[in-house]
Design a protein around this motif. Sequence first.
Motif, PDB file in Angstrom:
ATOM      1  N   LEU A  81      -3.542  35.813 -20.653  1.00  0.00           N
ATOM      2  CA  LEU A  81      -4.198  36.768 -21.541  1.00  0.00           C
ATOM      3  C   LEU A  81      -3.491  38.116 -21.517  1.00  0.00           C
ATOM      4  N   PRO A  83     -10.609  33.827 -23.302  1.00  0.00           N
ATOM      5  CA  PRO A  83     -10.727  33.353 -21.915  1.00  0.00           C
ATOM      6  C   PRO A  83     -11.648  34.195 -21.046  1.00  0.00           C
ATOM      7  N   SER A  99      -2.148  30.440 -20.882  1.00  0.00           N
ATOM      8  CA  SER A  99      -3.593  30.385 -21.094  1.00  0.00           C
ATOM      9  C   SER A  99      -4.050  28.958 -21.371  1.00  0.00           C
ATOM     10  N   ASN A 124     -11.077  27.748 -24.511  1.00  0.00           N
ATOM     11  CA  ASN A 124      -9.943  28.624 -24.223  1.00  0.00           C
ATOM     12  C   ASN A 124      -8.682  28.162 -24.941  1.00  0.00           C
ATOM     13  N   ILE A 128      -5.548  31.853 -16.608  1.00  0.00           N
ATOM     14  CA  ILE A 128      -5.869  32.290 -17.969  1.00  0.00           C
ATOM     15  C   ILE A 128      -5.770  33.803 -18.088  1.00  0.00           C
TER      16      ILE A 128
END
Length: 368
Positions: A327, A294, A152, A117, A323
């Motif tokens: 995102l 992610p 993230s 990620n 995350i």
Amino acid sequence: MTEMCGTGDFGKMFNRAKPYLFTVGLQFGMAGTYVFSMASLNHGMSRLVFVVYRNVIAAVALAPFALFFERKTRPKMTLSVFVQILALGFLEPVIDQGFTFLGMQYTSASFASSVMNAVPSVTFVLAVILRLERVKIKELRSQAKVIGTLVSFAGALLMTLYKGPQVHLFHNPNTTHQESGNHSTQSHQHWIAGTLFIGLGCLAWSSFYILQSITIRRYPAELSLSSLICLVGAMESAVVALVAEHRSQAWTIGFDYRLYGPLYTGIISSGIAYYVQGLVMKSRGPVFVTSFNPLCTIIVAALGSFILGEHLYLGSIIGSIIIAVGLYSVVWGKGKDYVDLTSPSGTTTPTKETENLQLPISSSTNTK
């Protein structure tokens, strides 16, 4: 007339949604990569041989489509493009896949996808340095991209450093996790080394995204480029495997995960993934593609628990939520960038979308 207008509106909406649909679908395909790869490694397959077979299968699967659909539109190969293809084959198949699989053997499939990620963050930084990504810190859209990238990365870091209590979701004691009980002990002993190996693969993958976005502009034939990357990657990884792997038994495969793993990852994760990435990058850039990575972690966490019997921890769930927030922020900022690059009214231009995100067609069809 009403029906025609309705069809036209639907077509415009679908064209706008194409990058999102393609990229989300790509993450579901990539989630299977971690699961099938881990299952193959648990069944005793050499990671070096796995990489070779994976890329050979990808090249064989893509080559016929590239030869047919792009036979009259394929640009001339130049020395600079050829060197870039050599670099792409070395970055992704050799360094990324090789070290990521090594780190995965020391940790787990869900952990590897969690560390990966960091790819959007690293890609964003590299894109800014190379001026592929525009950042004006006073603009709200740029702030959203920067903050979303940091959030993230923080979520990925949380998943890496904090486990928390175990969450029993789909745990199945009869899965491949039980077969690798001794391997689990070794994984905990080499957890730090595994993290470093996966981090090196993460850096290579981010560099691959950046270089691919540059190469696709100079060689705008997505299928041919993907085939060549897989072919070159197979040749380069074969050299590494022949030097490092001396056991002839390591090259044998059977009707189990030693075959299913390379087959799935070769067709889906290398072949189709490279092609879809190239399509989306032409209109949205590398940061947009990697910002969806992610999602793969959340899918892998569920599949890894259900199929591989890997344990799911509270830290992974909390990290996944963080995350997802980051995102959304990055995608929102990129969406504002794209609207700004289109018509002044904020509506996208259908011809641009069609040119950048269409399926391959032969030149004879174009003439018609």
